[in-house]
Design a protein around this motif. Sequence first.
Motif, PDB file in Angstrom:
ATOM      1  N   HIS A 130       0.861  -1.358   0.068  1.00 47.43           N
ATOM      2  CA  HIS A 130       0.017  -0.115   0.053  1.00 47.43           C
ATOM      3  C   HIS A 130       0.961   1.152   0.143  1.00 47.43           C
ATOM      4  O   HIS A 130       0.295   2.289   0.423  1.00 47.43           O
ATOM      5  CB  HIS A 130      -1.102   0.015   0.985  1.00 47.43           C
ATOM      6  CG  HIS A 130      -1.747  -1.216   1.240  1.00 47.43           C
ATOM      7  ND1 HIS A 130      -2.382  -1.603   0.355  1.00 47.43           N
ATOM      8  CD2 HIS A 130      -1.761  -2.097   2.400  1.00 47.43           C
ATOM      9  CE1 HIS A 130      -3.234  -2.640   0.692  1.00 47.43           C
ATOM     10  NE2 HIS A 130      -2.758  -3.071   2.110  1.00 47.43           N
ATOM     11  N   ASN A 131       2.067   1.166  -0.758  1.00 47.09           N
ATOM     12  CA  ASN A 131       2.861   2.321  -0.508  1.00 47.09           C
ATOM     13  C   ASN A 131       2.484   2.995  -2.003  1.00 47.09           C
ATOM     14  O   ASN A 131       3.341   2.832  -2.961  1.00 47.09           O
ATOM     15  CB  ASN A 131       4.397   1.998  -0.563  1.00 47.09           C
ATOM     16  CG  ASN A 131       5.355   3.257  -0.656  1.00 47.09           C
ATOM     17  OD1 ASN A 131       4.891   4.327  -0.606  1.00 47.09           O
ATOM     18  ND2 ASN A 131       6.473   3.049  -0.661  1.00 47.09           N
ATOM     19  N   TYR A 132       1.499   3.870  -1.895  1.00 48.24           N
ATOM     20  CA  TYR A 132       1.041   4.375  -3.242  1.00 48.24           C
ATOM     21  C   TYR A 132       1.946   5.572  -3.704  1.00 48.24           C
ATOM     22  O   TYR A 132       1.676   6.074  -5.081  1.00 48.24           O
ATOM     23  CB  TYR A 132      -0.342   4.769  -3.313  1.00 48.24           C
ATOM     24  CG  TYR A 132      -1.427   3.725  -2.691  1.00 48.24           C
ATOM     25  CD1 TYR A 132      -1.170   2.596  -3.591  1.00 48.24           C
ATOM     26  CD2 TYR A 132      -1.741   3.707  -1.268  1.00 48.24           C
ATOM     27  CE1 TYR A 132      -2.097   1.638  -3.296  1.00 48.24           C
ATOM     28  CE2 TYR A 132      -2.689   2.721  -0.997  1.00 48.24           C
ATOM     29  CZ  TYR A 132      -2.782   1.548  -1.963  1.00 48.24           C
ATOM     30  OH  TYR A 132      -3.563   0.558  -1.483  1.00 48.24           O
ATOM     31  N   LYS A 133       2.828   6.016  -2.834  1.00 50.78           N
ATOM     32  CA  LYS A 133       3.743   6.873  -3.074  1.00 50.78           C
ATOM     33  C   LYS A 133       4.644   6.653  -4.466  1.00 50.78           C
ATOM     34  O   LYS A 133       5.294   7.377  -5.102  1.00 50.78           O
ATOM     35  CB  LYS A 133       4.718   7.540  -2.045  1.00 50.78           C
ATOM     36  CG  LYS A 133       3.830   8.590  -1.139  1.00 50.78           C
ATOM     37  CD  LYS A 133       3.700   9.791  -1.639  1.00 50.78           C
ATOM     38  CE  LYS A 133       3.044  10.815  -0.742  1.00 50.78           C
ATOM     39  NZ  LYS A 133       2.681  12.049  -1.286  1.00 50.78           N
ATOM     40  N   LYS A 134       4.778   5.233  -4.548  1.00 52.42           N
ATOM     41  CA  LYS A 134       5.819   4.640  -5.406  1.00 52.42           C
ATOM     42  C   LYS A 134       4.927   4.687  -6.981  1.00 52.42           C
ATOM     43  O   LYS A 134       5.811   4.111  -7.844  1.00 52.42           O
ATOM     44  CB  LYS A 134       6.277   3.116  -5.270  1.00 52.42           C
ATOM     45  CG  LYS A 134       6.965   3.174  -3.880  1.00 52.42           C
ATOM     46  CD  LYS A 134       7.110   1.868  -3.363  1.00 52.42           C
ATOM     47  CE  LYS A 134       7.723   0.704  -4.204  1.00 52.42           C
ATOM     48  NZ  LYS A 134       7.868  -0.427  -3.674  1.00 52.42           N
ATOM     49  N   VAL A 135       3.827   5.076  -7.002  1.00 51.97           N
ATOM     50  CA  VAL A 135       3.268   4.699  -8.351  1.00 51.97           C
ATOM     51  C   VAL A 135       2.935   6.125  -8.916  1.00 51.97           C
ATOM     52  O   VAL A 135       2.196   7.154  -8.478  1.00 51.97           O
ATOM     53  CB  VAL A 135       1.823   4.172  -7.965  1.00 51.97           C
ATOM     54  CG1 VAL A 135       0.996   3.967  -9.447  1.00 51.97           C
ATOM     55  CG2 VAL A 135       1.715   2.739  -7.329  1.00 51.97           C
ATOM     56  N   SER A 136       3.696   6.207 -10.027  1.00 52.94           N
ATOM     57  CA  SER A 136       3.408   7.597 -10.788  1.00 52.94           C
ATOM     58  C   SER A 136       1.966   7.555 -11.582  1.00 52.94           C
ATOM     59  O   SER A 136       1.498   6.285 -12.064  1.00 52.94           O
ATOM     60  CB  SER A 136       4.679   7.528 -11.752  1.00 52.94           C
ATOM     61  OG  SER A 136       4.488   7.006 -12.759  1.00 52.94           O
ATOM     62  N   GLY A 137       1.195   8.680 -11.743  1.00 51.83           N
ATOM     63  CA  GLY A 137      -0.050   8.530 -12.655  1.00 51.83           C
ATOM     64  C   GLY A 137      -0.992   8.348 -11.981  1.00 51.83           C
ATOM     65  O   GLY A 137      -2.185   7.725 -12.536  1.00 51.83           O
ATOM     66  N   ILE A 138      -1.068   8.696 -10.644  1.00 50.77           N
ATOM     67  CA  ILE A 138      -2.342   8.320  -9.908  1.00 50.77           C
ATOM     68  C   ILE A 138      -2.811   9.568  -9.131  1.00 50.77           C
ATOM     69  O   ILE A 138      -1.913  10.517  -8.691  1.00 50.77           O
ATOM     70  CB  ILE A 138      -2.317   7.287  -8.942  1.00 50.77           C
ATOM     71  CG1 ILE A 138      -1.438   7.410  -7.811  1.00 50.77           C
ATOM     72  CG2 ILE A 138      -2.253   5.725  -9.869  1.00 50.77           C
ATOM     73  CD1 ILE A 138      -1.303   6.205  -6.946  1.00 50.77           C
ATOM     74  N   ALA A 139      -3.916   9.780  -8.766  1.00 48.77           N
ATOM     75  CA  ALA A 139      -4.536  10.705  -7.878  1.00 48.77           C
ATOM     76  C   ALA A 139      -5.704  10.007  -6.885  1.00 48.77           C
ATOM     77  O   ALA A 139      -6.380   8.979  -7.214  1.00 48.77           O
ATOM     78  CB  ALA A 139      -5.398  11.685  -8.616  1.00 48.77           C
ATOM     79  N   TYR A 140      -5.382  10.206  -5.658  1.00 49.36           N
ATOM     80  CA  TYR A 140      -6.011   9.844  -4.392  1.00 49.36           C
ATOM     81  C   TYR A 140      -6.251  10.649  -3.350  1.00 49.36           C
ATOM     82  O   TYR A 140      -5.603  11.696  -3.248  1.00 49.36           O
ATOM     83  CB  TYR A 140      -5.300   8.305  -4.068  1.00 49.36           C
ATOM     84  CG  TYR A 140      -3.874   8.514  -3.643  1.00 49.36           C
ATOM     85  CD1 TYR A 140      -3.675   8.353  -2.305  1.00 49.36           C
ATOM     86  CD2 TYR A 140      -2.910   8.592  -4.487  1.00 49.36           C
ATOM     87  CE1 TYR A 140      -2.264   8.395  -1.888  1.00 49.36           C
ATOM     88  CE2 TYR A 140      -1.608   8.531  -4.415  1.00 49.36           C
ATOM     89  CZ  TYR A 140      -1.179   8.689  -2.836  1.00 49.36           C
ATOM     90  OH  TYR A 140       0.077   8.577  -2.503  1.00 49.36           O
ATOM     91  N   ARG A 141      -6.699  10.193  -2.125  1.00 49.47           N
ATOM     92  CA  ARG A 141      -6.780  10.866  -1.119  1.00 49.47           C
ATOM     93  C   ARG A 141      -6.079  10.279   0.229  1.00 49.47           C
ATOM     94  O   ARG A 141      -5.935   8.825   0.189  1.00 49.47           O
ATOM     95  CB  ARG A 141      -8.221  10.885  -0.475  1.00 49.47           C
ATOM     96  CG  ARG A 141      -9.055  11.697  -1.519  1.00 49.47           C
ATOM     97  CD  ARG A 141     -10.761  11.359  -1.260  1.00 49.47           C
ATOM     98  NE  ARG A 141     -11.520  11.570  -2.178  1.00 49.47           N
ATOM     99  CZ  ARG A 141     -11.687  10.650  -2.980  1.00 49.47           C
ATOM    100  NH1 ARG A 141     -11.411   9.245  -2.925  1.00 49.47           N
ATOM    101  NH2 ARG A 141     -12.640  10.744  -4.050  1.00 49.47           N
ATOM    102  N   GLN A 142      -5.327  10.960   0.895  1.00 49.03           N
ATOM    103  CA  GLN A 142      -4.637  10.449   2.135  1.00 49.03           C
ATOM    104  C   GLN A 142      -4.730  11.385   3.501  1.00 49.03           C
ATOM    105  O   GLN A 142      -4.241  12.632   3.209  1.00 49.03           O
ATOM    106  CB  GLN A 142      -3.209   9.988   1.740  1.00 49.03           C
ATOM    107  CG  GLN A 142      -2.260   9.529   2.630  1.00 49.03           C
ATOM    108  CD  GLN A 142      -0.957   9.265   2.214  1.00 49.03           C
ATOM    109  OE1 GLN A 142      -0.278   9.936   2.051  1.00 49.03           O
ATOM    110  NE2 GLN A 142      -0.667   8.012   2.196  1.00 49.03           N
ATOM    111  N   ASP A 143      -5.250  10.597   4.247  1.00 46.43           N
ATOM    112  CA  ASP A 143      -5.569  11.610   5.470  1.00 46.43           C
ATOM    113  C   ASP A 143      -6.259  12.803   5.415  1.00 46.43           C
ATOM    114  O   ASP A 143      -6.114  14.021   5.740  1.00 46.43           O
ATOM    115  CB  ASP A 143      -4.292  12.038   6.221  1.00 46.43           C
ATOM    116  CG  ASP A 143      -3.221  10.994   6.601  1.00 46.43           C
ATOM    117  OD1 ASP A 143      -3.864   9.832   6.968  1.00 46.43           O
ATOM    118  OD2 ASP A 143      -2.168  10.963   6.363  1.00 46.43           O
TER     119      ASP A 143
END
Length: 278
Positions: A130-143
């Motif tokens: 779940h380390n989404y920082k490693k994925v380029s080309g995405i948008a999401y919500r965190q905290d």
Amino acid sequence: MNIIISTLNAKYIHTSLSIRYLKAYAQPEYDAQLAEYTIKDPIMNIVGDLYSKKPDVIGFSCYIWNIEETMKVVAMLKKINPELVIILGGPEVTYDVHDWLDQIPGADFIVIGEGEVTFKDLLSEIEGEHNYKKVSGIAYRQDGKKVIQPQNGKVDLKSLPSPYRLEEDRNEISKRVTYIETSRGCPFSCQFCLSSIEVGVRYFDREKIKEDIRYLMDNGARTIKFVDRTFNISRSYAMEMFRFLIDEHQPGVVFQFEITADIMRPEVIQFLNDHAPA
């Protein structure tokens, strides 16, 4: 991890090329199921069918003609199963992702731009750390905050596996319109068109495309539509493909192209008049 890649087509006879690219590229690590519907199908039927497949992850390909219905489907699925991971992609949500995260609270991720590599990388993190920082080309919500990570370069088109040879399509090719892509991008800057945002034109491997067209014709394709923004932007390329299609043409097969008429050279028009079937 049970993965479904879905979209709502405008009509039953249409096929979604985008979800087939995603499935082909995700293999063999991830064997996603395809689920296609139409914008005329009752929303409850779509939701019920998707829910019955017991997915862990669903990706939706979003376009101007299906976004309203897709938003309703996403909202209902999320209400039934809040744990379901929903990914959106496609041209309608690629731009203004900041606003789409507000408009579609049920979407966990939005894929920005070309989806093949990003989607597979994202699946890897959903399944793994779940380390989404490693994925380029995405948008999401965190905290509670929006995170937008731009694409890291363009996809190498020559490295993409064929989306036209999936086992589940083998008996469907003759029943639907087949869409084929030989290039991405557009050299023009028309203000009304999303394609103008992407600079330059990139081509797929010509010989692989020719082999795919032979395969499609041999397996019953009757209407083949090229989705290249401007098929004839390169005169030499267009002529090579026209010659190939004329030489390999099978009775009953129709080819359709999007061209720019004012750059059609007289010799190209004459060649088509002299050699192409009506």
